[in-house]
Design a protein around this motif. Structure first.
Motif, PDB file in Angstrom:
ATOM      1  N   GLU A 116      43.488  61.587  22.405  1.00  0.00           N
ATOM      2  CA  GLU A 116      44.517  62.347  21.250  1.00  0.00           C
ATOM      3  C   GLU A 116      44.521  63.502  21.988  1.00  0.00           C
ATOM      4  O   GLU A 116      45.416  64.138  22.017  1.00  0.00           O
ATOM      5  N   ILE A 117      43.542  64.029  23.057  1.00  0.00           N
ATOM      6  CA  ILE A 117      44.162  65.304  23.806  1.00  0.00           C
ATOM      7  C   ILE A 117      45.284  65.208  24.982  1.00  0.00           C
ATOM      8  O   ILE A 117      46.291  65.127  24.317  1.00  0.00           O
ATOM      9  N   ARG A 136      33.806  57.749  27.144  1.00  0.00           N
ATOM     10  CA  ARG A 136      32.708  57.634  26.718  1.00  0.00           C
ATOM     11  C   ARG A 136      32.666  59.159  26.296  1.00  0.00           C
ATOM     12  O   ARG A 136      31.941  60.098  25.089  1.00  0.00           O
ATOM     13  N   GLU A 137      33.483  59.780  26.822  1.00  0.00           N
ATOM     14  CA  GLU A 137      33.265  61.384  26.063  1.00  0.00           C
ATOM     15  C   GLU A 137      34.247  62.657  27.476  1.00  0.00           C
ATOM     16  O   GLU A 137      34.699  61.891  28.334  1.00  0.00           O
ATOM     17  N   TYR A 138      34.481  63.360  27.187  1.00  0.00           N
ATOM     18  CA  TYR A 138      35.556  64.392  28.582  1.00  0.00           C
ATOM     19  C   TYR A 138      34.570  65.100  28.211  1.00  0.00           C
ATOM     20  O   TYR A 138      34.069  66.628  26.855  1.00  0.00           O
ATOM     21  N   ASP A 139      35.176  66.489  28.689  1.00  0.00           N
ATOM     22  CA  ASP A 139      35.951  67.976  28.128  1.00  0.00           C
ATOM     23  C   ASP A 139      37.189  68.709  28.912  1.00  0.00           C
ATOM     24  O   ASP A 139      37.128  68.064  29.725  1.00  0.00           O
ATOM     25  N   LEU A 140      37.320  69.810  28.182  1.00  0.00           N
ATOM     26  CA  LEU A 140      38.087  70.571  28.436  1.00  0.00           C
ATOM     27  C   LEU A 140      38.658  72.225  28.479  1.00  0.00           C
ATOM     28  O   LEU A 140      37.985  72.159  27.278  1.00  0.00           O
ATOM     29  N   ASP A 141      38.709  73.043  29.318  1.00  0.00           N
ATOM     30  CA  ASP A 141      39.224  74.018  29.007  1.00  0.00           C
ATOM     31  C   ASP A 141      40.214  74.303  28.932  1.00  0.00           C
ATOM     32  O   ASP A 141      41.389  74.402  29.862  1.00  0.00           O
ATOM     33  N   GLU A 142      40.107  75.003  27.976  1.00  0.00           N
ATOM     34  CA  GLU A 142      41.835  75.365  27.502  1.00  0.00           C
ATOM     35  C   GLU A 142      42.551  76.054  28.122  1.00  0.00           C
ATOM     36  O   GLU A 142      43.812  76.339  28.044  1.00  0.00           O
ATOM     37  N   LYS A 143      41.812  77.321  28.241  1.00  0.00           N
ATOM     38  CA  LYS A 143      42.214  77.980  29.498  1.00  0.00           C
ATOM     39  C   LYS A 143      42.711  77.619  30.829  1.00  0.00           C
ATOM     40  O   LYS A 143      44.393  78.474  30.456  1.00  0.00           O
ATOM     41  N   GLY A 198      40.883  66.254  37.016  1.00  0.00           N
ATOM     42  CA  GLY A 198      41.967  67.140  37.171  1.00  0.00           C
ATOM     43  C   GLY A 198      42.913  68.289  36.295  1.00  0.00           C
ATOM     44  O   GLY A 198      41.761  68.924  35.613  1.00  0.00           O
ATOM     45  N   TYR A 199      43.487  68.825  36.244  1.00  0.00           N
ATOM     46  CA  TYR A 199      44.421  69.747  35.683  1.00  0.00           C
ATOM     47  C   TYR A 199      45.850  69.062  34.293  1.00  0.00           C
ATOM     48  O   TYR A 199      46.344  67.985  34.251  1.00  0.00           O
ATOM     49  N   ILE A 200      45.664  69.386  33.120  1.00  0.00           N
ATOM     50  CA  ILE A 200      46.193  69.039  32.661  1.00  0.00           C
ATOM     51  C   ILE A 200      47.232  70.450  32.041  1.00  0.00           C
ATOM     52  O   ILE A 200      47.359  71.610  30.685  1.00  0.00           O
TER      53      ILE A 200
END
Length: 170
Positions: A31-32, A48-55, A85-87
């Motif tokens: 979805e991200i 299975r999982e993810y993490d994202l720093d939205e800033k 990486g960076y998105i």
């Protein structure tokens, strides 16, 4: 079951779903991708999982194990158990954990940029463009898009990734 019990069950269920999404439910990784204008097929099945720093856009996606597969016999891909990486909208940069076999060499895919209906994949010294709709289906480790048990077969006559080859960006 009375109405109050149904309402309480619904609230608890909604809270648990929201909590899982906030804490890295792997389904959310796909979805991200969509929310940043990328197709879900950039990641193989099984995040299975993810993490994202939205800033900052810094992300990590985690799989149980490394993964490899071929796409229509043209490219072999490898994903490590952790991809990072960076998105940003239409751009994945400073990627690590994804490589493609070109001739006899494994090269790291370091950037993916969306340009309209195309995705440009860069390995640093070379890049290739592919139609976005080639990535509408999530590939599966081991068999890519030609899995008999995963329901991932293409139903149209398009040749997956048949439009481009890696070309020098110099």
């Amino acid at each position: 079951m009375n109405r109050l019990a149904i309402v309480i069950l619904f609230i608890i269920s909604s809270f648990l779903t929201l909590s899982a999404a906030e804490h890295g439910d792997g389904a959310g990784a796909y979805e991200i991708l969509k929310s940043y204008n990328f197709p879900v097929g950039l990641l193989p099945k099984g995040a299975r999982e993810y993490d994202l720093d939205e800033k900052t856009g810094k992300f990590n996606a985690y799989f149980n194990d490394s993964c490899s597969f071929s796409l229509e016999g043209s490219y072999q891909l490898k994903y490590k158990s952790k991809i990072s990486g960076y998105i940003a909208k239409g751009k994945l940069s400073q990627l690590s954990g994804i490589s493609v076999k070109v001739l006899f060499l494994w090269l790291n895919i370091v950037e993916v940029v969306r340009n309209g209906d195309d995705l440009e994949f860069s390995v640093g010294i070379a890049s290739a463009d592919f139609a976005v709709d080639n990535f509408d289906i999530i590939p599966q480790c081991g068999c890519g898009l030609n899995c008999n048990n995963g329901g991932l077969r293409r139903t149209d006559d398009k040749k997956i990734l048949g439009r481009a080859s890696l070309v020098s960006s110099i």
